[in-house]
Design an enzyme around this catalytic site. Structure first.
Site, PDB file in Angstrom:
ATOM      1  N   GLU A   1       1.992 -35.039  10.566  1.00  0.00           N
ATOM      2  CA  GLU A   1       0.552 -35.008  11.111  1.00  0.00           C
ATOM      3  C   GLU A   1      -0.163 -35.352   9.789  1.00  0.00           C
ATOM      4  O   GLU A   1      -0.697 -34.295   8.798  1.00  0.00           O
ATOM      5  CB  GLU A   1       0.312 -33.822  11.599  1.00  0.00           C
ATOM      6  CG  GLU A   1      -1.396 -33.720  12.155  1.00  0.00           C
ATOM      7  CD  GLU A   1      -1.741 -32.597  12.416  1.00  0.00           C
ATOM      8  OE1 GLU A   1      -2.978 -32.400  13.140  1.00  0.00           O
ATOM      9  OE2 GLU A   1      -1.168 -31.414  12.220  1.00  0.00           O
TER      10      GLU A   1
ATOM     11  N   CYS B   1      -8.589 -33.143   9.434  1.00  0.00           N
ATOM     12  CA  CYS B   1      -8.163 -34.531   9.489  1.00  0.00           C
ATOM     13  C   CYS B   1      -8.627 -35.096  10.634  1.00  0.00           C
ATOM     14  O   CYS B   1      -8.639 -36.398  10.707  1.00  0.00           O
ATOM     15  CB  CYS B   1      -6.500 -34.413   9.587  1.00  0.00           C
ATOM     16  SG  CYS B   1      -5.973 -33.621  11.101  1.00  0.00           S
TER      17      CYS B   1
ATOM     18  N   TRP C   1      -4.160 -26.056   4.222  1.00  0.00           N
ATOM     19  CA  TRP C   1      -5.062 -25.054   3.984  1.00  0.00           C
ATOM     20  C   TRP C   1      -6.154 -24.808   4.887  1.00  0.00           C
ATOM     21  O   TRP C   1      -6.901 -23.860   5.009  1.00  0.00           O
ATOM     22  CB  TRP C   1      -5.834 -25.208   2.393  1.00  0.00           C
ATOM     23  CG  TRP C   1      -5.899 -26.368   2.098  1.00  0.00           C
ATOM     24  CD1 TRP C   1      -5.619 -27.667   1.574  1.00  0.00           C
ATOM     25  CD2 TRP C   1      -7.125 -26.856   2.495  1.00  0.00           C
ATOM     26  NE1 TRP C   1      -6.470 -28.453   1.512  1.00  0.00           N
ATOM     27  CE2 TRP C   1      -7.575 -28.264   2.298  1.00  0.00           C
ATOM     28  CE3 TRP C   1      -8.606 -26.359   3.222  1.00  0.00           C
ATOM     29  CZ2 TRP C   1      -8.692 -28.924   2.290  1.00  0.00           C
ATOM     30  CZ3 TRP C   1      -9.644 -27.046   3.040  1.00  0.00           C
ATOM     31  CH2 TRP C   1      -9.808 -28.476   2.820  1.00  0.00           C
TER      32      TRP C   1
ATOM     33  N   LYS D   1       6.139 -22.802   4.441  1.00  0.00           N
ATOM     34  CA  LYS D   1       5.544 -22.793   3.019  1.00  0.00           C
ATOM     35  C   LYS D   1       4.310 -23.110   3.404  1.00  0.00           C
ATOM     36  O   LYS D   1       3.591 -23.927   3.556  1.00  0.00           O
ATOM     37  CB  LYS D   1       6.185 -23.882   2.360  1.00  0.00           C
ATOM     38  CG  LYS D   1       6.216 -23.895   0.904  1.00  0.00           C
ATOM     39  CD  LYS D   1       4.780 -23.842   0.324  1.00  0.00           C
ATOM     40  CE  LYS D   1       4.090 -25.008   0.171  1.00  0.00           C
ATOM     41  NZ  LYS D   1       2.692 -24.764  -0.303  1.00  0.00           N
TER      42      LYS D   1
END
Length: 374
Positions: free
Chosen positions: A262, A296, A162, A186
């Site tokens: 990832e 991240c 997201w 997706k």
């Protein structure tokens, strides 16, 4: 916010299809709808299709049906479609940036930056499509010849996060399409609109029916389990948390799927005794506050030499206090909302735990009252 901005927001939202994209057609989902909210206001900005596991299988059916023809499509043609998509994205960069800000919360300046670097995946792989080569050589013992050629691996299941809804989609789709692979995408339930807008752009660029299919759903776990168990699927690519990635790898092992993961990090930011503190503070702010800290690649912990720790903390605190918090469409905003209320609760919990363990609160540290996930 100006009336012009409100009008353009409405126009951008209306231009996004709210349905599933399967086999080149926009169709309703079997499980009703999903509310997409603006995290800066908490308001529903669009309702989109909530696909079922069966919808996902239909998406894979379409990808499988399109695979042979797409794999045979000349690399130059595949590259030109990607390049056309890049050009269209540049023409509509403001619309895509605004859409990301509305559904994810990042400031417009950062959303524009994501359009810039996310688009580059389309341009880069449009150029790489014609450079997929092989190898021709003698066997080591000199008694024969070896030929290595590269072929499309086949239908791919691409799961995007997201926090970077455009760049993570183009980063996965660009190489897959360049290599001649079809895909089922997706997108994250929290930020699906950018992906839906992107696939419409790919369609406009000339992508054949069934090559890319998009399934939006709340049943993410069930959908992934079903598709990864299908022997026709040949690859899975996932960006997200480590626990989910571990689960997907276990499921992918049954059919020996190729997998790209990832996953989460735990990155230290180290400041040594002889550091240039001006540069250290600048780097720390970039490392921690890019994308409202929701990346991240963000620094998870700071290890600072005791001789400069107090000054470093003071400078960071002053810089944070000077940041403007608000909706990403407002002028001068540095920090938008977190993506949802649950993220706010998690952040508050981390701060409270740190203070309980002896940390000193320098700036912020509490949820902000009012609408939105601030």
């Amino acid at each position: 916010m100006t009336d012009t901005m409100i009008d353009s927001e409405s126009q951008v939202l209306e231009s996004v299809h709210g349905q599933l994209f399967i086999g080149g057609e926009w169709i309703d989902g079997e499980q009703g709808t999903i509310d997409v909210r603006d995290p800066a206001t908490g308001e529903v900005i669009k309702q989109i299709a909530n696909g079922s596991v069966e919808d996902g299988v239909r998406a894979l059916d379409a990808a499988v049906d399109a695979q042979e023809a797409w794999g045979r499509t000349p690399a130059r043609v595949r590259g030109e479609i990607l390049r056309k998509a890049f050009d269209l994205l540049q023409e509509r960069k403001e619309e895509f940036a605004l859409l990301m800000t509305m559904e994810m919360g990042k400031p417009l300046a950062e959303a524009r930056g994501e359009v810039a670097y996310g688009g580059e995946f389309l341009r880069w792989f449009s150029e790489e499509a014609v450079r997929i080569d092989g190898r021709y050589t003698m066997t080591p013992e000199g008694t024969g010849q070896m030929i290595v050629t590269h072929r499309p691996v086949g239908p791919c299941f691409l799961i995007t996060p997201w926090n970077f809804p455009l760049a993570m989609a183009t980063r996965k789709l660009g190489p897959a399409l360049a290599a001649g692979c079809t895909a089922v995408v997706k997108p994250a339930t929290l930020t699906p609109l950018t992906t839906l807008a992107l696939v419409a752009l790919l369609e406009e660029a000339g992508l054949p029916k069934g090559v890319v299919n998009v399934i939006t759903t709340k049943s993410t776990g069930a959908l992934s389990e079903r598709l990864l168990a299908d022997p026709r699927l040949r690859k899975v690519s996932f960006t997200g948390s480590t626990p989910v990635g571990v689960n997907l790898l276990k499921q992918a092992a049954n059919n020996v799927l190729k997998a790209s993961m990832e996953l989460g990090g735990n990155a230290p930011f180290v400041v040594f005794e002889d550091a240039d503190l001006d540069k250290a503070v600048e780097g720390a702010l970039l490392a921690k506050f890019r994308n409202i800290g929701q990346a991240c690649t963000a620094a998870n912990r700071f290890i600072v030499h005791e001789s400069v720790a107090d000054e470093f903390a003071q400078r960071i605190g002053d810089a944070v206090k000077a940041m403007k918090v608000g909706r990403g469409t407002e002028d001068g905003v540095n920090i938008g909302p977190l993506v949802e209320d649950k993220a706010v609760d998690n952040a508050v919990r981390l701060v409270d735990a740190a203070v309980a363990d002896g940390a000193t609160l320098v700036a912020g540290g509490k949820a902000i009252d009012g609408p939105g996930s601030f």
